[in-house]
Scaffold this motif. Structure first.
Motif, PDB file in Angstrom:
ATOM      1  N   GLY A  60     -22.924  72.551  -5.592  1.00 24.36           N
ATOM      2  CA  GLY A  60     -22.179  72.791  -4.353  1.00 24.36           C
ATOM      3  C   GLY A  60     -21.741  71.465  -3.753  1.00 24.36           C
ATOM      4  O   GLY A  60     -21.963  71.198  -2.571  1.00 24.36           O
ATOM      5  N   GLY A  61     -21.133  70.621  -4.579  1.00 26.33           N
ATOM      6  CA  GLY A  61     -20.799  69.250  -4.160  1.00 26.33           C
ATOM      7  C   GLY A  61     -19.690  69.130  -3.137  1.00 26.33           C
ATOM      8  O   GLY A  61     -19.469  68.058  -2.572  1.00 26.33           O
ATOM      9  N   GLY A  62     -18.960  70.230  -2.883  1.00 23.16           N
ATOM     10  CA  GLY A  62     -17.895  70.180  -1.875  1.00 23.16           C
ATOM     11  C   GLY A  62     -16.856  69.128  -2.205  1.00 23.16           C
ATOM     12  O   GLY A  62     -16.477  68.947  -3.357  1.00 23.16           O
ATOM     13  N   ALA A  63     -16.419  68.391  -1.168  1.00 20.81           N
ATOM     14  CA  ALA A  63     -15.375  67.380  -1.362  1.00 20.81           C
ATOM     15  C   ALA A  63     -15.967  66.007  -1.673  1.00 20.81           C
ATOM     16  O   ALA A  63     -15.260  65.006  -1.694  1.00 20.81           O
ATOM     17  N   GLY A  64     -17.290  65.953  -1.877  1.00 19.07           N
ATOM     18  CA  GLY A  64     -17.906  64.736  -2.391  1.00 19.07           C
ATOM     19  C   GLY A  64     -18.299  63.664  -1.387  1.00 19.07           C
ATOM     20  O   GLY A  64     -18.785  62.606  -1.783  1.00 19.07           O
ATOM     21  N   GLU A  65     -18.100  63.935  -0.071  1.00 18.48           N
ATOM     22  CA  GLU A  65     -18.430  62.878   0.911  1.00 18.48           C
ATOM     23  C   GLU A  65     -19.862  62.397   0.735  1.00 18.48           C
ATOM     24  O   GLU A  65     -20.121  61.206   0.617  1.00 18.48           O
ATOM     25  N   ASP A  86     -22.697  65.249 -12.729  1.00 20.38           N
ATOM     26  CA  ASP A  86     -22.049  66.547 -12.922  1.00 20.38           C
ATOM     27  C   ASP A  86     -21.999  67.279 -11.588  1.00 20.38           C
ATOM     28  O   ASP A  86     -22.995  67.303 -10.853  1.00 20.38           O
ATOM     29  N   VAL A  87     -20.854  67.881 -11.297  1.00 19.26           N
ATOM     30  CA  VAL A  87     -20.655  68.562 -10.011  1.00 19.26           C
ATOM     31  C   VAL A  87     -20.348  70.035 -10.260  1.00 19.26           C
ATOM     32  O   VAL A  87     -19.427  70.363 -11.010  1.00 19.26           O
ATOM     33  N   SER A  96     -10.450  69.173  -5.874  1.00 20.89           N
ATOM     34  CA  SER A  96      -9.315  68.246  -5.913  1.00 20.89           C
ATOM     35  C   SER A  96      -9.468  67.165  -4.842  1.00 20.89           C
ATOM     36  O   SER A  96      -9.126  66.009  -5.066  1.00 20.89           O
ATOM     37  N   LYS A  97     -10.060  67.513  -3.701  1.00 15.95           N
ATOM     38  CA  LYS A  97     -10.338  66.485  -2.672  1.00 15.95           C
ATOM     39  C   LYS A  97     -11.393  65.495  -3.177  1.00 15.95           C
ATOM     40  O   LYS A  97     -11.319  64.298  -2.914  1.00 15.95           O
TER      41      LYS A  97
END
Length: 292
Positions: A60-65, A86-87, A96-97
């Protein structure tokens, strides 16, 4: 007559809009960043001992912040190692963000990224189907356990993938937060059906104890300015109310009596505190670090 209330997750665009506003109005990321700065170095102190490659799984890495901040700490601790990150993330928009963020970052040498557009459950099913059991040195699940069907089973599965020195890090809302108060009282009135489970750090020790797992718990103080929620017709206030209740257009579709009760509840000490005429929702988080 069926209630016109619908889940906020039925409108992904509005969900993301409300989520971004939540991040803007709350200290959500700041309090996590503080944890990453101060406590994470101790948590990861031995995960890569003697290894030339450190394997990290973000569920559940979301946009990676937060992911990139965590990775920078791992890289600082193991400067010579290659990091495989790995995400697992079901939202194409968030991936994509995340990729944009990686493309713009300057300090990611030695880190290899692989994205999987899938849920935690889909990842587990695919791994089982392929008869794969890849082991990881660090697994983190930040604010994602609300979206799994079976929380104890999900924790058990990812815990089973830990190497001998590894850690599983879970972040979710605190059992002492306004979310807990809101969910306990009104969760059954919200239109979530089976899209989301109201799980907080208050529920986790029971699950972890039942599974015989060792863990440490950290509390992260956090708040969110919800003053605009009490201004009739305020667009931001309406978005935040949607986010708080996971209800699409809460202000317009909720039965008046339920709306009145909930607005009253939001002002009470169990949910919020009032300072200098502003209403601050208790957004406290908990970090649970599970041992292998």
């Amino acid at each position: 007559m069926a209630s016109p209330m619908r889940s906020l997750l039925a409108d992904p665009d509005r969900y993301l809009q409300s989520f971004r506003l939540f991040l803007e109005r709350s200290t959500e990321h700041q309090c996590m960043q503080e944890f990453v700065e101060r406590q994470l170095p101790d948590v990861i102190a031995s995960i890569g001992n003697g290894k030339s490659t450190v394997n990290v799984l973000s569920v559940g890495g979301g946009a990676g912040e937060m992911d990139l901040q965590i990775l920078s700490k791992i890289r600082a601790r193991y400067p010579g190692a290659t990091i495989n990150n790995d995400v697992v993330e079901p939202s194409a928009d968030q991936i994509s963000k995340y990729k944009e963020r990686v493309a713009q970052a300057s300090n990611l040498e030695n880190i290899k990224f692989t994205w999987h557009k899938e849920t935690a459950y889909e990842y587990e099913s695919r791994m089982n189907a392929e008869k794969k059991t890849k082991k990881w040195d660090f697994i983190h699940m930040i604010q994602m356990l609300y979206y799994v069907k079976d929380v104890p089973a999900t924790i058990r599965y990812f815990h089973s993938l830990l190497e001998s020195q590894a850690k599983l890090l879970i972040i979710l809302v605190s059992g002492k937060s306004g979310w807990e108060t809101l969910w306990k009282k009104y969760g059954s009135s919200f239109p979530l059906e089976d899209l989301c489970s109201y799980v907080s750090s208050g529920d986790l020790p029971r699950m972890l104890d039942a599974a015989g797992l060792k863990y440490q718990l950290y509390e992260l103080p956090s708040h969110m300015d919800i003053t605009s929620c009490f201004i009739e017709g305020d667009k931001d206030g309406e978005l935040l109310l949607d986010f708080l209740t996971e209800t699409l257009d809460f202000a317009k579709t909720t039965p008046p009596e339920l709306k009145r009760q909930l607005m009253e509840e939001l002002r009470k000490p169990g949910c919020s505190e009032i300072r200098d005429g502003k209403v601050f929702f208790n957004n406290n988080l908990s970090v649970i670090v599970v041992e292998p």
